[in-house]
Design an enzyme around this catalytic site. Sequence first.
Site, PDB file in Angstrom:
ATOM      1  N   TYR A  86       0.957  -1.358   0.146  1.00  0.00           N
ATOM      2  CA  TYR A  86      -0.176  -0.062  -0.104  1.00  0.00           C
ATOM      3  C   TYR A  86       0.786   1.230   0.140  1.00  0.00           C
ATOM      4  CZ  TYR A  86      -3.599   3.215   1.916  1.00  0.00           C
ATOM      5  OH  TYR A  86      -4.413   4.079   2.016  1.00  0.00           O
ATOM      6  N   CYS A  87       0.402   2.265  -0.796  1.00  0.00           N
ATOM      7  CA  CYS A  87       1.189   3.428  -0.823  1.00  0.00           C
ATOM      8  C   CYS A  87       2.854   3.185  -1.241  1.00  0.00           C
ATOM      9  CB  CYS A  87       1.003   4.367   0.435  1.00  0.00           C
ATOM     10  SG  CYS A  87       1.756   6.097   0.219  1.00  0.00           S
ATOM     11  N   ILE A  88       3.701   3.784  -0.500  1.00  0.00           N
ATOM     12  CA  ILE A  88       5.118   3.714  -0.558  1.00  0.00           C
ATOM     13  C   ILE A  88       5.475   2.174  -0.473  1.00  0.00           C
ATOM     14  CG2 ILE A  88       5.668   4.289   1.750  1.00  0.00           C
ATOM     15  CD1 ILE A  88       8.200   5.451   0.607  1.00  0.00           C
TER      16      ILE A  88
ATOM     17  N   SER B 178      -0.367   3.016  -5.527  1.00  0.00           N
ATOM     18  CA  SER B 178       0.995   2.806  -5.614  1.00  0.00           C
ATOM     19  C   SER B 178       1.653   3.053  -6.931  1.00  0.00           C
ATOM     20  CB  SER B 178       1.864   1.745  -4.930  1.00  0.00           C
ATOM     21  OG  SER B 178       1.192   1.324  -3.790  1.00  0.00           O
TER      22      SER B 178
END
Length: 607
Positions: free
Chosen positions: A337-339, A367
């Site tokens: 998730y995300c970074i 992402s």
Amino acid sequence: MNDLTAARLPALAVRIPALKAAETEQTAPIEKALLAAHTADNIDQRFRSALAEMTRGMSLTELALAYSDWISHLAISPGKRLQLTESLIRKLVALGVYNVRTLLGARKSAPASTSHRRFSDDAWQRWPFNTMAQSWLVSRDWWGQATTGVAGVDKEKGMLVAFMAEQILEATSPANFLPTNPEVLRTTRQEKGSNLRRGLSNFIADRKRKSKGEPTPGTENFVAGKDVAITAGKVIYQNNLMELIQYTPTTEQVGAEPVLIVPAWIMKYYILDLSPKNSMVKYLLDQGKTVFMISWKNPTAEDRGITMADYQNLGVMAALDAINVVVPDMKINAVGYCIGGSLLYIVAAAMARDDDDRLQSLSIFASQADFREAGEIRRFLGESIIAQLDALMNKRGFLGIENMGGAFMALRSGDLIWNPAVDRYLLGKESGLNDLMAWNADGTRMPYTMHSEYLRKLYMDNDLAEGRYTVDGRPISVSDINVPLFVVGTVTDHVAPWKSVYKIHSLNQTNEVTFLLTTGGHNAGIVSGPSHPRRSYQIHTHKAGDKHIDPDTWLATVEQHAGSWWPAFSEWLDQQMTSTVEPPAMGAPHEGYKILRDAPGQYVLER
């Protein structure tokens, strides 16, 4: 030793000190110059750091260069200036006619081409407040025209100029001030000023709280391990960077292949384990999955030297090693998730390069692998800004919570800064936090070395997408990833725009990619519990050999489904499972993975 050498020894003994003195005299200017350069560098670092602290990381030099670029190109664009002049005259005339007609009670269509939800109350439709709102909206329209579409302006500098214009306009909105906000005036009359007294008390309390470094009011009702992050599990491994949580199964049979979730370290992991009604962890457990979660440490100044490679090795690779022991002979469904998703792209590409086939599938939420069009966050990025952030992080050893949070809030300053300020300080409302808002206030820091690498290698240089990112000294390629991909974008994402997330189709053309687009933003779109009443999504699988579909065509042609996207994700994970088995034991004590403590562990509690 011969007689000649012996005869020369006394003379040499006399000359050696003189030669050394001469050598010292010759090298002294060089040493002084080096010292001066070192001192100059220290002075520059300290000055940039102090400047960054005053401006919260924003570079005044970058702003000056951006405005210079914009105004100089506008100066040599007479056609654009004529267009802006004509637009301004037309808007002012329309606004004047609107003001006169509304003053006389006649109906007239609004001159602004856009609306704003802060002016949705009926009180804003009456004179004089309607004219104030329309004047502001007309100004916003015009400045939007003025700061975009100027030929020759550098794209990123143009974005920065437009962003600063937006910030100034949001700060001067009539909704922000007592005399010009009819909702505040109405409340003040009804409550005989009690709202203002409460607002003043809130303001004083908030200033005291910030000066003491105390948490946001209301977060005490959402304590990790007590109110949120309460899904049962055990910490089975810990190192200096992360804890690995293995969750207690809730079904008699589970999919054979376990799920590892790699959250972002820009946030605490429990966004995916909030309240039971919107905990993805609990949902996956109830759907018969074995779930592991990485909980990252909140870095301090002592962790300044932590690198992106450390997050790969001490984070994801260490977690994979542990899971391979707890659930032997089984591949792993990795979720990022995300970074954390960007990190998983890096790890998966490196594993594919090295013929490490321990991954069963890869799921990526909000992402990016290609950062060339990374959205509004690029407004905060430029060489000058990065240099100031580097100086600030070098001094502290980390990037502070206030810098990260402030940057993201500024992207939607009307909704996240000014509207809450009006509610709390003018209307006297108490902060009504929900679990997601409380989690958002529980920020984390970024270690200096890692964050500098992340900004430069991914955002600035786009090394991952362009094949220059190295792992263990050798470049990797996202195109090498050879496991099924499930990629999620969110419609209103300001951090990872969905069209940027969608670029994985171009980066990994020979692989199967299931792309899902859900309503909502970067956080709320992902935290979309199975009974969420206002969500919908589109999903399509692009198989190897299929022709490329551009994102606009994809959006227009793929079927819309009502409800949460979580069931679709769970079904996709089921397709990656080879069989169902009894749940594995918790940890592997005899193999070095003993139960250390109950979830949520200790790292998530660090402030």
